[in-house]
Design a protein around this motif. Structure first.
Motif, PDB file in Angstrom:
ATOM      1  N   UNK A  24     -12.627  12.362 -12.658  1.00  0.00           N
ATOM      2  CA  UNK A  24     -12.099  13.121 -11.527  1.00  0.00           C
ATOM      3  C   UNK A  24     -13.221  13.797 -10.748  1.00  0.00           C
ATOM      4  N   UNK A  25     -14.176  14.368 -11.491  1.00  0.00           N
ATOM      5  CA  UNK A  25     -15.338  14.968 -10.823  1.00  0.00           C
ATOM      6  C   UNK A  25     -16.112  13.918 -10.033  1.00  0.00           C
ATOM      7  N   UNK A  26     -16.264  12.736 -10.632  1.00  0.00           N
ATOM      8  CA  UNK A  26     -16.993  11.673  -9.947  1.00  0.00           C
ATOM      9  C   UNK A  26     -16.232  11.233  -8.690  1.00  0.00           C
ATOM     10  N   UNK A  78     -17.594  11.501  -4.946  1.00  0.00           N
ATOM     11  CA  UNK A  78     -17.628  10.352  -4.035  1.00  0.00           C
ATOM     12  C   UNK A  78     -16.891  10.655  -2.735  1.00  0.00           C
ATOM     13  N   UNK A  79     -15.753  11.352  -2.860  1.00  0.00           N
ATOM     14  CA  UNK A  79     -15.001  11.736  -1.660  1.00  0.00           C
ATOM     15  C   UNK A  79     -15.820  12.684  -0.793  1.00  0.00           C
ATOM     16  N   UNK A  80     -16.534  13.615  -1.461  1.00  0.00           N
ATOM     17  CA  UNK A  80     -17.354  14.561  -0.716  1.00  0.00           C
ATOM     18  C   UNK A  80     -18.485  13.844   0.015  1.00  0.00           C
ATOM     19  N   UNK A  99     -19.093  13.696   3.958  1.00  0.00           N
ATOM     20  CA  UNK A  99     -20.366  14.061   4.573  1.00  0.00           C
ATOM     21  C   UNK A  99     -20.878  12.933   5.469  1.00  0.00           C
ATOM     22  N   UNK A 100     -20.739  11.684   4.990  1.00  0.00           N
ATOM     23  CA  UNK A 100     -21.182  10.542   5.794  1.00  0.00           C
ATOM     24  C   UNK A 100     -20.393  10.459   7.097  1.00  0.00           C
TER      25      UNK A 100
END
Length: 403
Positions: free
Chosen positions: A168-170, A174-176, A180-181
């Protein structure tokens, strides 16, 4: 007594009563129960713990049998736990099973608290270095089998919970990164072209981070300023000329070709207001750098570069330090460098001429006039200052105030 008590604890138990893949490690030199010899390993006195790791590292769980009253066994337990835990996420669960003597002759000091709260007990230290748990008491018979099997399921559930938490953290990370991208694309692709077309598109051929070379120059000494990092540029011997931006200026000037690179970290520009501020600064620099409005005491811009992480301004060299640094050294204890009347007069005149030129010529209001924003180049006989750092500058068409 220890061997007798072990035989009693495993009475009527076989290997089928335990989860497949578990293993028992004895810190004492006691023989394994008759029905589980293949599940039993003795940690011999003087044996290296690392020698047992290759054999046991793939087990489903390791139950370590040892006495809490034997300091040598405690030391062996600590050494083994550290060796196995060094394998990180691949290390099997390790549970300590206290084993002393029969209850009739067992001392009260042999009771281990599996949930210490003082943070200073033996169990606390073992849990900190990688032990996964401690069996409460010294169960025997089918209660022993049920307790150990329960521990196998418990650590499996804990491992699954941790794994799901990591996934979940990963996923969130990845969503963050994706967000950002997208935000960077919106800021530096969409808004840049509409608000600040003077900033070129990102050049993916430029390195990420602080570069060490640029357009025929190598990066030299670095100076940290309130506006960012400023690098002295050294022309490569093999480079015969300079590429300049369309509409920009050649670097050939009274500075003798000396140039600097000013780096602006894109992380400091995170919204539309930052982009608009960058646009104002670039517009003012290009105006002040045109042939019509350039001035010997105003730093000129030669070219703008856009790397994946920085906006880089290739600019006229103004000096090795700021006017503020030079004034600070006038009365430095032991290393005083006083300014002569002649140099002081030159500096004052140049400061006034630079500000007056911007106000009366291109109608530029710097809005941050201070000694830190004047670069100083000094020789034994003269001093030359150049106004720099135009982060707050604007073009002020209405001549009501130019402070």
């Amino acid at each position: 007594m220890t061997q007798i008590w072990l035989n009693q604890r495993f009475s009527e138990l076989t290997s089928k009563d335990f989860e497949e893949g578990v293993h028992f490690l004895s810190l004492a030199n006691i023989n394994p129960p008759a029905d589980i010899p293949d599940m039993w390993t003795i940690y011999q006195k003087g044996q290296e713990a690392a020698a047992l790791v290759p054999v046991l590292k793939d087990k489903k769980a390791i139950f370590i049998w040892g006495s809490p009253t034997d300091q040598q066994q405690i030391l062996s337990l600590r050494e083994f736990v550290q060796s196995v835990d060094a394998h990180g996420a691949d290390a099997p669960p390790m549970i300590w099973v206290p084993h002393t003597v029969t209850p009739e002759v067992r001392p009260h000091t042999a009771v281990v608290d599996p949930t210490p709260r003082d943070g200073q007990s033996v169990v606390s230290g073992l849990l900190e270095i990688g032990l996964d748990g401690v069996v409460h008491g010294e169960p025997q018979g089918f209660m022993l089998a049920a307790t150990l099997n329960n521990w196998v399921h418990k650590v499996a559930i804990q491992a699954g919970t941790i794994q799901r938490g990591l996934l979940e953290r990963r996923r969130q990370a990845n969503n963050l990164e994706c967000f950002k991208d997208r935000a960077d694309s919106l800021l530096w692709d969409f808004l840049r072209t509409r608000l600040s077309p003077a900033i070129p598109p990102c050049d993916r051929n430029l390195p990420t981070g602080e570069p060490d070379r640029l357009d025929g120059f190598s990066f030299g000494s670095c100076r940290r300023t309130p506006a960012g990092l400023v690098y002295r540029l050294n022309r490569k011997p093999t480079d015969g000329g300079l590429a300049t931006m369309s509409g920009g200026n050649s670097s050939a000037s009274s500075t003798g070709g000396k140039e600097v690179a000013k780096l602006v970290d894109k992380q400091t520009i995170r919204d539309i207001f930052g982009m608009m501020s960058l646009k104002r600064m670039v517009d003012v620099l290009w105006i002040a750098s045109t042939e019509k409005w350039q001035h010997p005491n105003v730093q000129r811009l030669f070219k703008v570069y856009h790397s994946p992480t920085h906006i880089i301004f290739r600019m006229e060299y103004g000096g090795a330090g700021s006017l503020y640094d030079r004034l600070e050294r006038r009365q430095r204890p032991g290393k005083a460098r006083p300014l002569s009347f002649n140099k002081t007069s030159q500096i004052i005149n140049q400061v006034v001429r630079a500000v007056s030129h911007l106000h009366q010529g291109p109608k530029v209001c710097h809005r941050d006039i201070k000694t830190e924003n004047f670069d100083l180049h000094e020789t034994p006989d003269s001093a030359t200052v150049k106004l720099c750092n135009f982060e707050l500058a604007v073009v002020q068409e209405d001549p009501l105030m130019y402070c």
